[in-house]
Design a protein around this motif. Sequence first.
Motif, PDB file in Angstrom:
ATOM      1  N   UNK A 218       0.839  -1.198   0.000  1.00 42.03           N
ATOM      2  CA  UNK A 218       0.000   0.000   0.000  1.00 42.03           C
ATOM      3  C   UNK A 218       0.877   1.252   0.000  1.00 42.03           C
ATOM      4  N   UNK A 219       0.633   2.145  -0.943  1.00 39.08           N
ATOM      5  CA  UNK A 219       1.288   3.445  -0.965  1.00 39.08           C
ATOM      6  C   UNK A 219       0.246   4.526  -0.723  1.00 39.08           C
ATOM      7  N   UNK A 220       0.440   5.313   0.333  1.00 38.58           N
ATOM      8  CA  UNK A 220      -0.469   6.412   0.659  1.00 38.58           C
ATOM      9  C   UNK A 220      -0.013   7.661  -0.090  1.00 38.58           C
ATOM     10  N   UNK A 221      -0.842   8.143  -0.980  1.00 39.12           N
ATOM     11  CA  UNK A 221      -0.497   9.305  -1.796  1.00 39.12           C
ATOM     12  C   UNK A 221      -1.007  10.590  -1.168  1.00 39.12           C
ATOM     13  N   UNK A 222      -2.150  10.548  -0.498  1.00 41.12           N
ATOM     14  CA  UNK A 222      -2.770  11.742   0.048  1.00 41.12           C
ATOM     15  C   UNK A 222      -3.641  12.429  -0.989  1.00 41.12           C
ATOM     16  N   UNK A 223      -4.068  13.645  -0.674  1.00 42.02           N
ATOM     17  CA  UNK A 223      -4.943  14.395  -1.582  1.00 42.02           C
ATOM     18  C   UNK A 223      -4.101  15.160  -2.588  1.00 42.02           C
TER      19      UNK A 223
END
Length: 340
Positions: A218-223
């Motif tokens: 999982x890679x969290x990119x954000x807004x």
Amino acid sequence: MLVGVCDFPGNYAFPPSGYGGIERWLWAAAEGARATGADVHLLGPLWREDLAPEWTRIPVRLEDLEPGSRAAHELRATGYDLLVVGHEYPTLPAWRRIRDLLDCDVATFQHHPDFQHSSDAFDGVRDRLYCYSPEMLDRYAAHHPATELAVHLGLNEIEPPSVPGRDLVWLGRIDEDKAPHLAVRAAQILGRPIHLVGPIFSDDYVRSHARLFGADHVEWVGEVGGPAKTAAFHDASVFVYTYARDYVEAGAAVFGESLRAGTPIAALTWHKGTCAEAALCDRTGAFTVADPSEDDESAARALAHTILRTEALNHAEVQAIGQHRFDPRRHFEALSARPW
């Protein structure tokens, strides 16, 4: 044609820089109207200051005006043919009083699955309500809705030519209603990386699925917004769409955003007649109808199978279809046409 596109009080500017639903739809309507050659006025104080100077911004809201005021008289003298508004306004008495003075058409799109309209809000001719899916048409049948796929745009979101991407992507607000944990588990089953794009709306929800959300794939990119948001779709091999069993998707911006970028869609749904079914064809994606009585693991496995079915689609063809089906000009032409 002179078109007024009305903002409304909210947490996002118009057009929003990243996440947003109805705000992005209003901007798409404004862009579509301009593309047809219509004159467009952006009504309301929330329109961004960094818009190009050729946009006419009028920082007043109809509901703030008194019917006999000079401002109301000047607005009437402007001669609007059509107002494009959020779905709340045709039921707001203060807004309707000024709209009646303007004597123009009104078009809106239903972006909330449970909003209650007044019985006389729409006549289906001069005051028109548009709905995305068979499910939404059924919910608002009493208001003479017309079928139309919503188009949503942000500022500076021009899609480059499509290329086959690599990883999976999920985009939206991160909370229980959107259920991204199901997409994360489906990616895990396939052994594929997945990018989560969007703002966290519920920390409790993220904590409740901490093991999944903290996994290595999982890679969290954000807004993100603008070109970065377009790239989030463009660079993916498949966009994975999920929502919760008891949630009703009304507007579904992500379908048009993904298909215009050329990224096919694998969708998880819980019954027939949803936005996924309305937006997709066998050349742009696939959806599975899961049994809502089954557990999350069964649903995630069904979604994983749908992802595999979707990956072989031609990205260039997906983009060509998406840019035709979710074209702002075509969308505005549908909104501005009276049914006869």
